[in-house]
Write a protein that holds these residues in place. Structure first.
Motif, mmCIF file in Angstrom:
data_model
loop_
_atom_site.group_PDB
_atom_site.id
_atom_site.type_symbol
_atom_site.label_atom_id
_atom_site.label_comp_id
_atom_site.label_asym_id
_atom_site.label_seq_id
_atom_site.Cartn_x
_atom_site.Cartn_y
_atom_site.Cartn_z
ATOM 1 N N GLU A 195 0.818 -1.217 0.000
ATOM 2 C CA GLU A 195 0.000 0.000 0.000
ATOM 3 C C GLU A 195 0.856 1.273 0.000
ATOM 4 N N PRO A 196 1.882 1.396 0.881
ATOM 5 C CA PRO A 196 2.721 2.599 0.800
ATOM 6 C C PRO A 196 3.490 2.714 -0.520
ATOM 7 N N TYR A 197 3.893 1.580 -1.089
ATOM 8 C CA TYR A 197 4.595 1.624 -2.372
ATOM 9 C C TYR A 197 3.670 2.109 -3.485
ATOM 10 N N GLN A 198 2.423 1.667 -3.480
ATOM 11 C CA GLN A 198 1.478 2.102 -4.506
ATOM 12 C C GLN A 198 1.116 3.572 -4.357
ATOM 13 N N LYS A 199 1.106 4.061 -3.120
ATOM 14 C CA LYS A 199 0.828 5.479 -2.898
ATOM 15 C C LYS A 199 2.019 6.356 -3.239
ATOM 16 N N GLY A 200 3.196 5.760 -3.348
ATOM 17 C CA GLY A 200 4.388 6.521 -3.686
ATOM 18 C C GLY A 200 5.133 7.048 -2.472
ATOM 19 N N THR A 201 4.742 6.645 -1.275
ATOM 20 C CA THR A 201 5.418 7.114 -0.069
ATOM 21 C C THR A 201 6.603 6.245 0.307
ATOM 22 N N LEU A 202 6.806 5.142 -0.396
ATOM 23 C CA LEU A 202 7.878 4.210 -0.074
ATOM 24 C C LEU A 202 8.531 3.739 -1.368
ATOM 25 N N ALA A 203 9.858 3.706 -1.384
ATOM 26 C CA ALA A 203 10.594 3.236 -2.561
ATOM 27 C C ALA A 203 10.527 1.707 -2.637
ATOM 28 N N LEU A 204 11.024 1.166 -3.735
ATOM 29 C CA LEU A 204 10.918 -0.270 -3.971
ATOM 30 C C LEU A 204 11.744 -1.091 -2.982
ATOM 31 N N ALA A 205 12.998 -0.716 -2.765
ATOM 32 C CA ALA A 205 13.866 -1.510 -1.876
ATOM 33 C C ALA A 205 13.334 -1.546 -0.439
ATOM 34 N N PRO A 206 12.951 -0.411 0.168
ATOM 35 C CA PRO A 206 12.371 -0.496 1.515
ATOM 36 C C PRO A 206 11.037 -1.238 1.545
ATOM 37 N N ALA A 207 10.278 -1.168 0.455
ATOM 38 C CA ALA A 207 9.001 -1.894 0.396
ATOM 39 C C ALA A 207 9.247 -3.402 0.404
ATOM 40 N N VAL A 208 10.264 -3.842 -0.314
ATOM 41 C CA VAL A 208 10.591 -5.273 -0.328
ATOM 42 C C VAL A 208 11.067 -5.709 1.053
ATOM 43 N N GLU A 209 11.905 -4.885 1.697
ATOM 44 C CA GLU A 209 12.379 -5.227 3.047
ATOM 45 C C GLU A 209 11.221 -5.311 4.037
ATOM 46 N N ARG A 210 10.316 -4.347 3.972
ATOM 47 C CA ARG A 210 9.153 -4.377 4.875
ATOM 48 C C ARG A 210 8.235 -5.547 4.566
ATOM 49 N N GLY A 211 8.119 -5.898 3.301
ATOM 50 C CA GLY A 211 7.237 -6.992 2.910
ATOM 51 C C GLY A 211 7.772 -8.363 3.300
ATOM 52 N N THR A 212 9.083 -8.510 3.341
ATOM 53 C CA THR A 212 9.642 -9.808 3.702
ATOM 54 C C THR A 212 9.642 -10.055 5.201
ATOM 55 N N ALA A 213 9.555 -9.005 6.001
ATOM 56 C CA ALA A 213 9.605 -9.182 7.463
ATOM 57 C C ALA A 213 8.464 -10.047 8.003
ATOM 58 N N PRO A 214 7.176 -9.809 7.651
ATOM 59 C CA PRO A 214 6.115 -10.687 8.165
ATOM 60 C C PRO A 214 6.231 -12.130 7.676
ATOM 61 N N ILE A 215 6.661 -12.310 6.429
ATOM 62 C CA ILE A 215 6.816 -13.662 5.897
ATOM 63 C C ILE A 215 7.937 -14.389 6.619
ATOM 64 N N GLN A 216 9.044 -13.669 6.847
ATOM 65 C CA GLN A 216 10.177 -14.278 7.534
ATOM 66 C C GLN A 216 9.814 -14.649 8.967
ATOM 67 N N SER A 217 9.096 -13.783 9.665
ATOM 68 C CA SER A 217 8.708 -14.110 11.045
ATOM 69 C C SER A 217 7.740 -15.291 11.079
ATOM 70 N N PHE A 218 6.833 -15.386 10.102
ATOM 71 C CA PHE A 218 5.914 -16.518 10.034
ATOM 72 C C PHE A 218 6.679 -17.817 9.808
ATOM 73 N N MET A 219 7.632 -17.779 8.874
ATOM 74 C CA MET A 219 8.382 -18.995 8.562
ATOM 75 C C MET A 219 9.277 -19.417 9.728
ATOM 76 N N LEU A 220 9.898 -18.465 10.398
ATOM 77 C CA LEU A 220 10.755 -18.797 11.536
ATOM 78 C C LEU A 220 9.955 -19.299 12.730
ATOM 79 N N LYS A 221 8.721 -18.827 12.851
ATOM 80 C CA LYS A 221 7.863 -19.258 13.960
ATOM 81 C C LYS A 221 7.538 -20.745 13.871
ATOM 82 N N TYR A 222 7.407 -21.250 12.659
ATOM 83 C CA TYR A 222 7.005 -22.646 12.479
ATOM 84 C C TYR A 222 8.146 -23.558 12.045
#
Length: 163
Positions: free
Chosen positions: A124-151
């Motif tokens: 959502e922030p990337y589509q609005k233009g408030t976030l660049a691509l590289a920080p958007a990818v970093e922010r997007g991988t954090a929930p996936i990484q925490s989910f995978m590490l949890k299990y």
């Protein structure tokens, strides 16, 4: 070659031809491009109607089944349902299609909070233009990484670290 294989091949060829013609034609509301973007204009090339966005979309669609198996609990659920079917003493009831459908359904509900977190934090922030691509990818991988590490078990993680 059988007649049905030739028909399917012809249908696929026609669909590819039509898709390539539709991609090459500019939309009626869009003026045709007068100049082709150069290598330096790669960020402007990745718009909704560019060939690069189509290549990226097709690449993601190609890798989607592998991502589904590797990053979600789909495979675990499918194995559990298979063992449950064997424990009940039935060979083919419920069918494999039913087990896969149940696994996909439960995978959606288990991964839905992660998908919402990825969407709210990065897409959502990337589509609005408030976030660049590289920080958007970093922010997007954090929930996936925490989910995978949890299990993941620490024993399994240690095994892969040693490799």
């Amino acid at each position: 070659m059988s007649q049905t294989a030739l028909r399917y091949g012809a249908v696929v060829a026609v669909l590819i031809l039509l898709a390539s013609r539709a991609v090459a034609m500019p939309s009626p509301t869009q003026a045709p491009l007068l100049r082709q973007p150069g290598i330096g204009d790669l960020s402007s090339t990745l718009t909704n109607n560019s060939p690069w966005s189509i290549v990226i979309l097709l690449t993601v669609l190609t890798l989607l089944p592998a991502l589904l198996l590797a990053m979600t609990p789909f495979a675990r659920l499918l194995v559990i349902f298979h063992f449950l079917r064997q424990a009940l003493g039935t060979q083919n009831i419920p069918t494999n299609q039913t087990l896969i459908g149940l696994s996909l359904f439960l995978t959606y509900f288990l991964m839905q909070p992660v998908g919402v977190a990825v969407y709210n934090n990065s897409i959502e922030p990337y589509q609005k233009g408030t976030l660049a691509l590289a920080p958007a990818v970093e922010r997007g991988t954090a929930p996936i990484q925490s989910f995978m590490l949890k299990y993941a078990r620490e024993k399994d993680l240690a095994l892969f670290v040693e490799l």
